[in-house]
Motif scaffolding. Sequence first.
Motif, PDB file in Angstrom:
ATOM      1  N   GLN A  83       0.763  -1.230   0.103  1.00 41.84           N
ATOM      2  CA  GLN A  83       0.023  -0.124  -0.077  1.00 41.84           C
ATOM      3  C   GLN A  83       0.788   1.317   0.053  1.00 41.84           C
ATOM      4  OE1 GLN A  83      -2.535   0.043   3.258  1.00 41.84           O
ATOM      5  NE2 GLN A  83      -3.826   1.791   2.609  1.00 41.84           N
ATOM      6  N   ASP A  84       2.080   1.164   0.667  1.00 42.29           N
ATOM      7  CA  ASP A  84       2.776   2.409   0.859  1.00 42.29           C
ATOM      8  C   ASP A  84       4.082   2.007   0.266  1.00 42.29           C
ATOM      9  OD1 ASP A  84       0.717   3.915   1.971  1.00 42.29           O
ATOM     10  OD2 ASP A  84       0.985   2.723   3.928  1.00 42.29           O
ATOM     11  N   ALA A 143       2.069   5.698  -8.860  1.00 46.30           N
ATOM     12  CA  ALA A 143       1.168   4.536  -8.482  1.00 46.30           C
ATOM     13  C   ALA A 143       1.158   3.394  -9.556  1.00 46.30           C
ATOM     14  CB  ALA A 143      -0.192   4.875  -8.018  1.00 46.30           C
ATOM     15  N   ARG A 144       1.050   3.926 -10.904  1.00 47.43           N
ATOM     16  CA  ARG A 144       1.196   3.149 -11.995  1.00 47.43           C
ATOM     17  C   ARG A 144       2.487   2.474 -12.131  1.00 47.43           C
ATOM     18  NH1 ARG A 144      -1.083   7.641 -15.628  1.00 47.43           N
ATOM     19  NH2 ARG A 144      -0.681   6.151 -17.461  1.00 47.43           N
ATOM     20  N   PRO A 163      -4.197  -0.470  -5.236  1.00 44.17           N
ATOM     21  CA  PRO A 163      -3.595   0.019  -6.545  1.00 44.17           C
ATOM     22  C   PRO A 163      -4.209   1.244  -7.181  1.00 44.17           C
ATOM     23  CG  PRO A 163      -4.874  -1.876  -6.827  1.00 44.17           C
ATOM     24  CD  PRO A 163      -5.078  -1.795  -5.445  1.00 44.17           C
ATOM     25  N   ALA A 166      -5.053   6.206  -5.919  1.00 40.34           N
ATOM     26  CA  ALA A 166      -4.687   7.526  -6.190  1.00 40.34           C
ATOM     27  C   ALA A 166      -4.874   7.615  -7.698  1.00 40.34           C
ATOM     28  CB  ALA A 166      -2.940   7.482  -6.083  1.00 40.34           C
TER      29      ALA A 166
END
Length: 256
Positions: A83-84, A143-144, A163, A166
Motif C-alpha cells: 500500500q505504501d 502508483a502506475r 492499487p 491514487a
Amino acid sequence: MILQTDTLSLTLQGNRLLHDITFDVRPGEVLGLIGPNGAGKSTLLRVMAGLLRPETGRVLLDGQDLFSMPPEQRGRHLAYLPQDAPSAIGMSVWDVVTLGRLPHRRTVSAEQDAAAVQQALNAVGMSAFADRSSASLSGGERARVLLARALAVEAPVLLVDEPVAALDPAQALTVMELFNRYAAQGQAVAVVLHDLALAARFCTRIAVLSEGALVSIGPPSDVLTDALFADVYGVAVRRCGEVAVPWSLVSRNRAL
Ligand SMILES: Nc1ncnc2c1ncn2[C@@H]1O[C@H](COP(=O)(O)OP(=O)(O)OP(=O)(O)O)[C@@H](O)[C@H]1O
C-alpha cells in the motif's frame, strides 16, 4: 497456482490483527479484499506474500508451505504491491520497474528481463515515462509505475494493496480491466479495494474482513448486501442499478 490460507491468526503488540482466516485465491479470478480501515487487509496481504509470519496457521502455494520455500522461488511465484511503497528517489522509471525482475536473477536473459519491463510499462500506459526520474512523477503516475514493477515479476499470483487509490476514474477502470485480463490468462489476483463499485463490477469474488476476521466471501451480488454495509461499515446505501452508493451513516459513533 492457487494460494490458500489455513486458519491464519496473528497478534502483534497485544492486538489481534488476524483471527482464524481460511480462504483461497484461485487461478482465473480477481478476488477483492474489502473491509473498514484497520480491518487487517494489508496485514493479511503481507502474510499471504510471505513477508509476515502468522502466529498460527499456514499459507500454501499449490499445497506447498510458503514459508518453507526459498525466497527467490517465492518471489517468482508471488508479486506483491504494498500500500505504501517507498519512492525510489533518484532512480529512473525503467530502473524501478526492473526491480520487479530481481527474483529472476541469473535464470533468464537480459533480453527477457527488458521485454518483461517494457510489457509492464505498456500495460499501465507508462512507457513514455521510462527515462524520467521517478522522483518527478505525480501521485497517480508513481502508483502506475509501482504497479508495473509488480507486473514485471510475471508471477502467477498477484497481490495488490489499494492499487487504484491514487488513480482517476479512467485509470482506475484501466487497471481493473488489466486485472481481469490477467485473470483470464490464468493468473490469480487478490486486490485490496475501498471502492466498492469497482469491487462489485470487476471482482469474481469478494472477501470481507472486519476486525481481523473473515466475515463473508463469495460473488459480489451475494456479499454486498444492505445488511453487510450496515453491519461492517455502519452505512446505509442507495442502489443505482447494480451499484450500491454509501448514502448515510447508520450509527455515527460506529462509523467514526
Ligand atoms: N506491527 C503492528 N503492531 C500492532 N498493531 C499493528 C501493527 N501493524 C498493524 N497494526 C494494526 O493492525 C490493524 C490492521 O492494520 P492493516 O494495515 O492491516 O489494516 P487495513 O485493513 O489494511 O486498513 P486500511 O484500510 O486503513 O489500510 C490496525 O489497527 C493497525 O493499527
